[in-house]
Write a protein that holds these residues in place. Structure first.
Motif, PDB file in Angstrom:
ATOM      1  N   ARG A   1      -5.561   5.405  -8.288  1.00  0.00           N
ATOM      2  CA  ARG A   1      -5.315   4.317  -7.130  1.00  0.00           C
ATOM      3  C   ARG A   1      -4.377   5.053  -5.887  1.00  0.00           C
ATOM      4  NH1 ARG A   1      -2.604  -1.348  -6.551  1.00  0.00           N
ATOM      5  NH2 ARG A   1      -2.929  -1.700  -4.209  1.00  0.00           N
ATOM      6  N   PHE A   2      -3.324   5.594  -6.486  1.00  0.00           N
ATOM      7  CA  PHE A   2      -2.136   6.113  -5.572  1.00  0.00           C
ATOM      8  C   PHE A   2      -2.116   7.710  -5.368  1.00  0.00           C
ATOM      9  CE2 PHE A   2      -0.975   1.932  -6.660  1.00  0.00           C
ATOM     10  CZ  PHE A   2      -0.650   1.188  -5.482  1.00  0.00           C
TER      11      PHE A   2
ATOM     12  N   GLN B   1       0.848  -1.316  -0.072  1.00  0.00           N
ATOM     13  CA  GLN B   1      -0.059  -0.115   0.015  1.00  0.00           C
ATOM     14  C   GLN B   1       1.023   1.224  -0.193  1.00  0.00           C
ATOM     15  OE1 GLN B   1      -1.867  -1.905   3.284  1.00  0.00           O
ATOM     16  NE2 GLN B   1      -3.649  -1.369   2.624  1.00  0.00           N
TER      17      GLN B   1
ATOM     18  N   ASP C   1      -1.371   4.312  -1.190  1.00  0.00           N
ATOM     19  CA  ASP C   1      -2.582   4.002  -1.684  1.00  0.00           C
ATOM     20  C   ASP C   1      -3.888   4.880  -1.176  1.00  0.00           C
ATOM     21  OD1 ASP C   1      -5.161   2.511  -1.710  1.00  0.00           O
ATOM     22  OD2 ASP C   1      -4.182   0.667  -2.046  1.00  0.00           O
TER      23      ASP C   1
END
Length: 159
Positions: free
Chosen positions: A103-104, A71, A121
């Motif tokens: 997503r990040f 993550q 994340d």
């Protein structure tokens, strides 16, 4: 140039995302300047936990990952950012906030050489501010290159 840097960072992260479901070694691509001695100084000082996530083993020089699946991903030796229109956060180290990935959150260091990119994340419970705080001591071992942010954003996520 910014698109090239983002593309290179995305390629490195793609390998992480593809293999992120495995609890074993995280496969990452080393950044071009990952062999810089300052990257080694950072890597050996990284905490075993960031944002409540346990550190994982990686297979590339100058990299680190935390969480399962990974993550948080750190890559040292990425291209040094030049002047940027991205928001800048001052946490004792200047970080640029790149929200272009769905997503990040991406946080490349600014004013440091070698540069470090941290991908976080968007769904981790602790939030990106806690992760950046946990990484501050290690990342501060990269030399400053004289560039400074003209203005800084007070919030890590811009919200």
């Amino acid at each position: 140039m910014r698109r090239t840097q983002t593309g290179m960072l995305a390629a490195g992260l793609a390998a992480t995302v593809a293999l992120g479901g495995c609890a074993g070694i995280v496969t990452l691509e080393a950044a071009e300047d990952s062999n810089d001695p300052a990257c080694a100084a950072v890597i050996v000082r990284l905490p075993d936990e960031v944002g409540g996530l346990a550190k994982r083993e990686t297979d590339a020089q100058g990299t680190a990952a935390w969480g399962d699946p990974d993550q948080v991903v750190l890559r040292c030796g990425v291209p040094v950012p030049a002047a940027s229109e991205l928001p800048c956060i001052d946490k004792g180290v200047f970080w640029l906030r790149d929200a272009s990935d769905e997503r990040f959150w991406r946080f490349p260091t600014f004013g440091r050489d070698p540069a470090i990119d941290v991908a976080i994340d968007r769904e981790i419970a602790s939030g990106p501010g806690v992760v950046l705080d946990d990484l501050l001591n290690a990342v501060s071992f990269t030399p400053e290159n004289g560039l400074r942010c003209v203005s800084t954003d007070e919030t890590v996520t811009g919200q």
